[in-house]
Design an enzyme around this catalytic site. Structure first.
Site, short mmCIF file in Angstrom:
data_model
loop_
_atom_site.label_atom_id
_atom_site.label_comp_id
_atom_site.label_asym_id
_atom_site.label_seq_id
_atom_site.Cartn_x
_atom_site.Cartn_y
_atom_site.Cartn_z
N ASN A 1 0.85 -1.19 0.00
CA ASN A 1 0.00 0.00 0.00
C ASN A 1 0.89 1.25 0.00
O ASN A 1 2.10 1.15 -0.04
CB ASN A 1 -0.95 -0.02 1.21
N PHE B 1 -4.31 2.95 14.95
CA PHE B 1 -4.65 3.97 13.96
C PHE B 1 -5.84 3.48 13.15
O PHE B 1 -6.05 2.27 13.00
CB PHE B 1 -3.46 4.25 13.03
O1 C5P Z 1 -8.56 -2.65 10.57
P1 C5P Z 1 -7.63 -1.58 10.14
O2 C5P Z 1 -6.57 -2.04 9.22
O3 C5P Z 1 -8.29 -0.35 9.62
O4 C5P Z 1 -6.95 -1.15 11.52
C1 C5P Z 1 -5.93 -0.20 11.57
C2 C5P Z 1 -5.14 -0.39 12.82
O5 C5P Z 1 -4.90 -1.76 13.06
C3 C5P Z 1 -3.76 0.24 12.72
O6 C5P Z 1 -3.35 0.62 14.01
C4 C5P Z 1 -2.92 -0.91 12.17
O7 C5P Z 1 -1.55 -0.74 12.50
C5 C5P Z 1 -3.53 -2.10 12.85
N1 C5P Z 1 -3.50 -3.32 12.07
C6 C5P Z 1 -2.69 -4.34 12.46
N2 C5P Z 1 -2.67 -5.53 11.77
C7 C5P Z 1 -3.47 -5.69 10.70
C8 C5P Z 1 -4.29 -4.66 10.29
C9 C5P Z 1 -4.28 -3.49 10.99
O8 C5P Z 1 -1.95 -4.19 13.42
N3 C5P Z 1 -3.43 -6.84 10.05
#
Ligand code: C5P
Length: 400
Positions: free
Chosen positions: A211, A328
């Site tokens: 990304n 976040f």
């Molecule tokens: O669910 P989403 O991706 O929007 O959530 C964002 C938050 O979750 C961020 O703090 C990101 O670093 C964390 N995250 C994570 N592992 C993932 C997806 C998101 O730690 N696989």
């Protein structure tokens, strides 16, 4: 980004005493806190430590004489104006006496007279010189004038005597300088874990899914935590930023690697900030050889995906009572509402929710965010990521 800067400049005056070698450590301590340091030396100080040492440490010219300013006829005046604080460490009895009398016969004492910056003096000298009535009187005069002191300590002196006169510890001098500058060291003794950047998920040995995350927000948080005195571990996916100095940088690629590294450092962390834009999905069976178009291999046209572990949710679920977890939420719409949902679903203590999309959020130096907690929402205006980093750490510290 090398270190979060505070925009503050300390002019460090080094005078001629055996403790002058400790000034190099003082430079490093101040730099670690994000402070720019410029050095001015007396001729006697140059007998103990070479200006080259300070030039190499500060990446700035070092002033040693009144009339050799590089292309600058009023060198002492420009030095005096640049300083937010003039720290003299070590300060000899002679330099202290001259400053008390307003004598300005070299670059250091002339700058001391010319500056309007606060003066902080860390004396170092033989015990008899330190206790001499003239020295005590000079110190009283200077203190009455508002000059601050980091008093010399008792101990073994280079001349063989034992008594007061040894330069205070470097940490004590640095802390006094930061306090005089109004800079916080409120994370001293704390451990902070930060995840940052994107993850990359292999399709085959040459291709991957990822990304647009630049890592700037996470790196700003890590740098701010270092500046505020924390021991920081930065687990980062591939980005083009240089990790801030004075932290443990753990480079990773995939979400699986990021989880492994974050899980290793999470138990010791007081504050964990999950800034990384982790790929939600990864190719279910990455190929061990480069997939080729046109050779009947369907896997290039249709990549089967499986879900990555949620690092934040996994670790927040096992967090201890003394830990604060910050997540976040990068959202393209309903930023506040989605952030609030994430606070609950991920068991975080705080969620920093911000808008992302074309030209917003990712890769920018500025960010506009809501900081969502269980007791309310902070609606912040757009600001530099460095400034937002400090507010996030302020909020996390409140919850510790
Ligand atoms: O669910 P989403 O991706 O929007 O959530 C964002 C938050 O979750 C961020 O703090 C990101 O670093 C964390 N995250 C994570 N592992 C993932 C997806 C998101 O730690 N696989």
């Amino acid at each position: 980004m090398a270190a979060a800067t505070t925009q503050k400049t300390v002019l460090l005056g080094v005078s001629g005493c055996i403790a002058a070698y400790k000034s190099a450590e003082i430079v490093r301590g101040l730099q670690k806190a994000g402070v720019r340091v410029k050095v001015v030396m007396t001729a006697h100080a140059c007998e103990f430590v070479g200006p080259t040492t300070f030039r190499a440490l500060t990446h700035e010219p070092v002033a040693t004489r009144l009339f050799d300013g590089p292309g600058d006829a009023i060198h002492h005046v420009s030095l005096a104006q640049e300083a937010d604080l003039f720290l003299i460490a070590p300060c000899t009895a002679n330099v202290m006496a001259k400053i008390a009398c307003g004598i300005a016969d070299d670059i250091l004492t002339t700058t001391a007279l010319a500056t309007k910056a606060p003066l902080l003096i860390a004396p170092a000298m033989n015990v008899n010189m330190y206790e001499a009535p003239a020295t005590r009187q000079n110190m009283t005069v200077l203190k009455d004038r508002g000059v601050r002191f980091v008093e010399a300590e008792e101990g073994y002196l280079a001349c063989g005597d034992i008594g007061a006169g040894r330069l205070a510890e470097v940490d004590v001098i640095v802390a006094a300088a930061l306090e005089a500058l109004g800079l916080e060291r409120d994370l001293a003794g704390r451990r902070v874990l930060v995840t940052a950047g994107p993850t990359i998920e292999a399709i085959d040995p040459v291709r991957y899914l990822t990304n647009h995350s630049s890592g700037k927000m996470g790196y700003a948080i890590a740098a701010a935590a270092v500046r505020r005195g924390a021991r920081v571990t930065l687990v980062s996916g591939p980005v083009s930023l240089v990790p801030p100095q004075d932290l443990l940088a753990v480079p990773v690629r995939s979400a699986a690697e990021m989880l492994e590294a974050a899980a290793e450092h999470f138990p010791a962390a007081d504050i964990a900030v999950f800034t990384a834009a982790v790929c939600d999905m990864r190719p279910a069976s990455p190929a061990s050889r480069k997939l080729k178009k046109g050779d009947g291999d369907e896997r290039l046209a249709t990549i089967e995906l499986e879900e990555n572990p949620d690092i934040l949710a996994t670790l927040a679920a096992v967090k201890g009572p003394g830990q604060v977890v910050v997540g976040f939420a990068a959202e393209t719409e309903n930023v506040r509402a989605n952030g609030m949902k994430k606070l609950a679903s991920k068991q975080a203590d705080l969620i920093v929710a911000n808008q992302v999309g074309e030209n917003v959020g990712f890769g920018q130096d500025e960010n506009q965010a809501y900081i969502i907690g269980h007791d309310g929402i902070l609606d912040l205006p757009e600001m530099p990521k460095d400034a937002l980093a400090d507010i996030i750490l302020d909020k996390a510290l409140e919850l510790l």
